[in-house]
Design an enzyme around this catalytic site. Structure first.
Site, short mmCIF file in Angstrom:
data_model
loop_
_atom_site.label_atom_id
_atom_site.label_comp_id
_atom_site.label_asym_id
_atom_site.label_seq_id
_atom_site.Cartn_x
_atom_site.Cartn_y
_atom_site.Cartn_z
CG HIS A 188 -149.17 -49.09 -21.64
ND1 HIS A 188 -149.46 -50.25 -22.31
CD2 HIS A 188 -149.34 -48.09 -22.54
CE1 HIS A 188 -149.77 -49.97 -23.56
NE2 HIS A 188 -149.73 -48.67 -23.74
CG ASP B 229 -151.08 -44.64 -24.62
OD1 ASP B 229 -150.42 -45.69 -24.54
OD2 ASP B 229 -152.11 -44.53 -25.31
FE LIG Z 1 -150.67 -47.67 -25.36
#
Ligand SMILES: [Fe+2]
Length: 291
Positions: free
Chosen positions: A107, A109
């Site tokens: 991912h 953030d």
């Molecule tokens: Fe993260």
């Protein structure tokens, strides 16, 4: 100071910098350049206070808030609003920080916000005997090395980014958009400093390519997520206590490997907030395809 690449994929180690000391303007400029050239910086053997960590972080922009919707951990208030303890340490059975246990899927953030975090900084304080490694994937290289037909398909498209707090592995078919923040960002994101296009999708947070039929969107996303895991794009970092890692969320994604639940792990996290909107980029077509 010296800048030494960490891998062929992404990242560099900055040597001969002690973050307990004030940095000269020249050193700061060199570190900024290395950050834009390599997207991930590692400084080993640092023995720093929270204040010293903040001073270093502030060279890259304003600090982001750790506060976020969803269930709140009983985080130690003395750390203040900018600090997140990434830790499995528990008091009275409750984690004292966030993201305590286990593996995490790739991912970027806070990609689900309109203004995602520009960068994230983790400082390793306590580590288990194995695991909890952080993997970084280079989103510039991933964009450049897509098949030309996929670049054409995705050029100008947006991807819906969603995340449910507390979820570290993508297990669900569909995330709950009613109750959790989400935002559609360009699939190809232009980095404001380097001008390069990065593939801004990730397995944990990207739910659909907006405007494609569901089956086609699911299939293309599955292809992209596998593509991002290719060893040619990935650097795996094995933490040592005193490591400080700063990564650029605009052109990298990261994941975490599993580690023992019953051993203490604690890292101190600060984020750098982006105050400018995400910029839409173009697919990085190869020279031959562009002609
Ligand atoms: Fe993260």
């Amino acid at each position: 100071m010296e800048v030494v690449p960490l891998s062929d994929a992404v990242g560099a180690e900055i040597r001969d910098v002690d973050l307990r000391e004030p940095l000269s303007q020249r050193t700061i400029k060199e570190i900024e350049k290395a950050f834009h050239d390599h997207a991930i910086l590692l400084l080993r053997g640092q023995d720093i206070t929270l204040e010293q960590q903040k001073i270093f972080a502030l060279h890259f922009g304003e600090l982001g808030s750790r506060n976020r919707p969803g269930p709140k951990p009983n985080e130690l208030d003395e750390y203040g609003e900018h600090v997140m303890l990434v830790t499995n340490v528990r008091e009275n059975g409750k984690p004292i920080g966030s993201l305590p246990d286990g593996e995490m899927t790739f991912h970027a953030d806070t990609a689900y916000f309109e203004f995602p975090s520009k960068a994230t900084m983790l400082y390793a304080m306590e580590l288990p005997s194995w695991g909890g490694n952080i993997l970084f994937s280079n989103c510039y290289a991933a964009a450049e090395q897509l098949l030309e037909e996929i670049k054409r398909l995705l050029d100008g498209k947006k991807a819906m980014q969603v995340y449910e707090y507390g979820t570290t592995l993508k297990m669900k078919e569909k995330y709950d958009r009613e109750n959790f923040p989400h935002y559609a960002h360009p699939v190809f994101r232009k980095h404001p400093e380097t001008g390069r296009s990065a593939l801004f999708v990730s397995e944990l947070m990207t739910e659909e390519i907006v405007g494609l039929p569901k089956e086609e969107s699911d299939a293309i996303l599955a292809t992209l997520f596998e593509h991002q895991k290719k060893p040619a794009f990935v650097y795996e970092h094995e933490w040592k206590v005193g490591d400080l890692v700063l990564w650029d969320n605009r052109c990298t994604i990261h994941a975490r490997t599993d580690f023992p639940r019953d051993e203490r792990r604690m890292l101190r996290r600060l984020t750098i907030q982006d105050t400018k909107p995400v910029i839409e980029g173009r697919a990085p077509f190869s020279q031959a395809a562009a002609e």
